[in-house]
Design a protein around this motif. Structure first.
Motif, mmCIF file in Angstrom:
data_model
loop_
_atom_site.group_PDB
_atom_site.id
_atom_site.type_symbol
_atom_site.label_atom_id
_atom_site.label_comp_id
_atom_site.label_asym_id
_atom_site.label_seq_id
_atom_site.Cartn_x
_atom_site.Cartn_y
_atom_site.Cartn_z
ATOM 1 N N CYS A 243 0.868 -1.103 0.162
ATOM 2 C CA CYS A 243 -0.047 -0.087 0.063
ATOM 3 C C CYS A 243 0.913 1.311 0.060
ATOM 4 O O CYS A 243 1.900 1.271 0.618
ATOM 5 C CB CYS A 243 -0.881 0.036 1.398
ATOM 6 N N LEU A 244 0.236 2.081 -0.767
ATOM 7 C CA LEU A 244 1.201 3.482 -0.595
ATOM 8 C C LEU A 244 0.501 4.434 0.296
ATOM 9 O O LEU A 244 1.298 5.173 1.006
ATOM 10 C CB LEU A 244 0.885 4.066 -2.187
ATOM 11 N N ASN A 245 -0.755 4.405 0.613
ATOM 12 C CA ASN A 245 -1.649 5.251 1.682
ATOM 13 C C ASN A 245 -1.800 4.579 2.718
ATOM 14 O O ASN A 245 -1.302 4.732 3.866
ATOM 15 C CB ASN A 245 -2.764 6.005 0.904
ATOM 16 N N GLU A 246 -2.788 3.626 2.757
ATOM 17 C CA GLU A 246 -3.073 3.016 4.015
ATOM 18 C C GLU A 246 -3.812 1.638 3.620
ATOM 19 O O GLU A 246 -4.206 1.218 2.733
ATOM 20 C CB GLU A 246 -4.013 3.878 4.787
ATOM 21 N N PHE A 247 -3.978 0.839 4.812
ATOM 22 C CA PHE A 247 -4.914 -0.287 4.896
ATOM 23 C C PHE A 247 -6.024 0.042 5.910
ATOM 24 O O PHE A 247 -5.752 0.569 7.028
ATOM 25 C CB PHE A 247 -3.877 -1.489 5.422
ATOM 26 N N THR A 248 -7.128 -0.495 5.713
ATOM 27 C CA THR A 248 -8.049 -0.180 6.738
ATOM 28 C C THR A 248 -9.078 -1.529 6.837
ATOM 29 O O THR A 248 -9.249 -2.240 5.918
ATOM 30 C CB THR A 248 -9.176 0.873 6.444
ATOM 31 N N LEU A 249 -9.444 -1.660 8.139
ATOM 32 C CA LEU A 249 -10.328 -2.855 8.171
ATOM 33 C C LEU A 249 -11.428 -2.618 9.170
ATOM 34 O O LEU A 249 -11.311 -1.999 10.154
ATOM 35 C CB LEU A 249 -9.375 -4.136 9.080
ATOM 36 N N LYS A 250 -12.724 -2.740 8.536
ATOM 37 C CA LYS A 250 -13.837 -2.432 9.146
ATOM 38 C C LYS A 250 -15.190 -3.776 9.107
ATOM 39 O O LYS A 250 -14.833 -4.475 8.178
ATOM 40 C CB LYS A 250 -14.612 -1.272 8.293
ATOM 41 N N GLY A 251 -15.957 -3.563 10.086
ATOM 42 C CA GLY A 251 -16.895 -4.411 10.010
ATOM 43 C C GLY A 251 -17.968 -3.956 9.174
ATOM 44 O O GLY A 251 -18.391 -2.597 9.121
ATOM 45 N N THR A 252 -18.576 -5.037 8.419
ATOM 46 C CA THR A 252 -19.489 -4.746 7.494
ATOM 47 C C THR A 252 -20.756 -4.498 7.800
ATOM 48 O O THR A 252 -21.688 -3.701 7.727
ATOM 49 C CB THR A 252 -19.505 -5.793 6.171
ATOM 50 N N ASP A 253 -21.271 -5.538 8.752
ATOM 51 C CA ASP A 253 -22.799 -5.566 9.323
ATOM 52 C C ASP A 253 -22.786 -5.007 10.813
ATOM 53 O O ASP A 253 -23.913 -4.712 11.331
ATOM 54 C CB ASP A 253 -23.275 -6.917 9.408
ATOM 55 N N GLY A 254 -21.824 -4.768 11.496
ATOM 56 C CA GLY A 254 -21.675 -4.324 12.816
ATOM 57 C C GLY A 254 -20.266 -3.961 13.091
ATOM 58 O O GLY A 254 -19.407 -3.642 12.226
ATOM 59 N N THR A 255 -19.802 -3.819 14.502
ATOM 60 C CA THR A 255 -18.584 -3.395 14.970
ATOM 61 C C THR A 255 -17.629 -4.640 14.560
ATOM 62 O O THR A 255 -17.959 -5.814 14.533
ATOM 63 C CB THR A 255 -18.599 -3.286 16.491
ATOM 64 N N LEU A 256 -16.366 -4.098 14.504
ATOM 65 C CA LEU A 256 -15.144 -4.997 14.415
ATOM 66 C C LEU A 256 -14.739 -5.457 15.732
ATOM 67 O O LEU A 256 -14.696 -4.653 16.461
ATOM 68 C CB LEU A 256 -14.173 -4.318 13.508
ATOM 69 N N VAL A 257 -14.474 -6.769 15.933
ATOM 70 C CA VAL A 257 -14.075 -7.328 17.161
ATOM 71 C C VAL A 257 -12.661 -7.723 16.688
ATOM 72 O O VAL A 257 -12.686 -9.041 15.807
ATOM 73 C CB VAL A 257 -14.817 -8.267 17.739
ATOM 74 N N ALA A 258 -11.477 -7.302 17.137
ATOM 75 C CA ALA A 258 -10.335 -7.859 16.773
ATOM 76 C C ALA A 258 -9.352 -7.781 18.100
ATOM 77 O O ALA A 258 -9.137 -6.770 18.728
ATOM 78 C CB ALA A 258 -9.766 -7.207 15.525
ATOM 79 N N GLN A 259 -8.162 -8.738 18.093
ATOM 80 C CA GLN A 259 -7.130 -8.685 18.940
ATOM 81 C C GLN A 259 -5.932 -7.937 18.050
ATOM 82 O O GLN A 259 -5.787 -8.438 16.789
ATOM 83 C CB GLN A 259 -6.924 -10.201 19.472
#
Length: 267
Positions: A124-140
């Protein structure tokens, strides 16, 4: 000189691309879509991202230069009415006292996505994003193979220094000079309670550190890598680190980073 032009597709950018080809022909440049020495992006920062990913397999041997036709362009050194000067300098015919072009190298982000069905790798040149599609993201979130925090919220953004002025800035992250070899982790609307605790502020990791994100429930997720979007329901983990490769920009005249920041956000 071998060159290639990629434009945004609007009428002004297409017109400037045609003008560039004409001027380039007069200077003896060779149009080369497979192995150019210089790639000219005419449009905005999104056009530069597209140019970068178009030639991602040839990044070590290519330098980029941007011509700005939009409202905000961090990757563009030149305006629409400056094409003749740019082409003249590219051809080494800028007249007495012309500066030799300078190549600047900026760090990139390496992202390794592990799914139940396999592994994908991106730069990536700018950024990577990780998002929940249907609700909140839960991640360690782990840093250097040690658990750091359990995240719950809209998502996580990991940016390069050159991308720190983009989505990262809107999330309250710091703007980093693009020569700094680092990555930045910024939260997107985190939820903090007795179960989920996060730092609540951006973190900057040096190039010899890495960040791992593990999906901690069955969830539909959207991953964005610059302008590329993926929708996954089987994500296991994402590993992010400063990439070994760097992007090269050719500078035919000085345009300091902090001057770009001032022009974009203050002037």
């Amino acid at each position: 000189m071998r060159y290639y032009v990629l434009d945004r597709g609007d009428s002004l950018s297409v017109e400037l691309a045609e003008q560039f080809h004409k001027l380039a022909g007069e200077h003896g440049f060779e149009l080369d879509a497979k192995s150019p020495e210089i790639v000219v992006s005419i449009g905005g920062d999104g056009t530069m991202l597209h140019a970068f990913h178009t030639f991602i397999d040839r990044i070590p041997s290519i330098a980029f230069v941007g011509v700005h036709t939009g409202h905000l362009g961090f990757y563009a050194d030149w305006k629409a009415d400056e094409l003749p000067e740019l082409v003249s300098l590219m051809g080494g015919k800028g007249g007495p006292g012309t500066m030799k072009p300078r190549i600047v190298n900026y760090p990139l982000l390496e992202v390794e996505i592990t799914k139940k069905s396999g592994t994908l790798s991106y730069i990536c040149l700018n950024e990577f994003t990780l998002k929940g599609t249907d609700g909140t993201l839960v991640a360690q979130v782990d840093i250097n193979d040690q658990m750091f925090e359990m995240f719950r919220g809209d998502g996580i953004c990991i940016s390069t220094p050159s991308g720190s002025t983009a989505y990262n800035k809107s999330l309250g992250g710091a703007m980093l000079h693009p020569t700094i070899e680092a990555l930045q982790i910024s939260e997107i609307a985190s939820i903090n309670n007795r179960v989920f605790r996060t730092m609540g502020s951006a973190l900057v990791l040096p190039k010899h550190h890495h960040c791992d994100i593990y999906s901690r429930k069955e969830q539909n997720l959207t991953i964005t890598l610059d302008h590329i979007s993926l929708h996954l329901n089987d994500l296991l983990s994402v590993k992010c680190r400063v990439a070994r490769q760097k992007i090269s920009f050719v500078r035919y005249r000085p345009f300091p980073f902090w001057e770009r920041v001032r022009n974009a956000f203050l002037d």
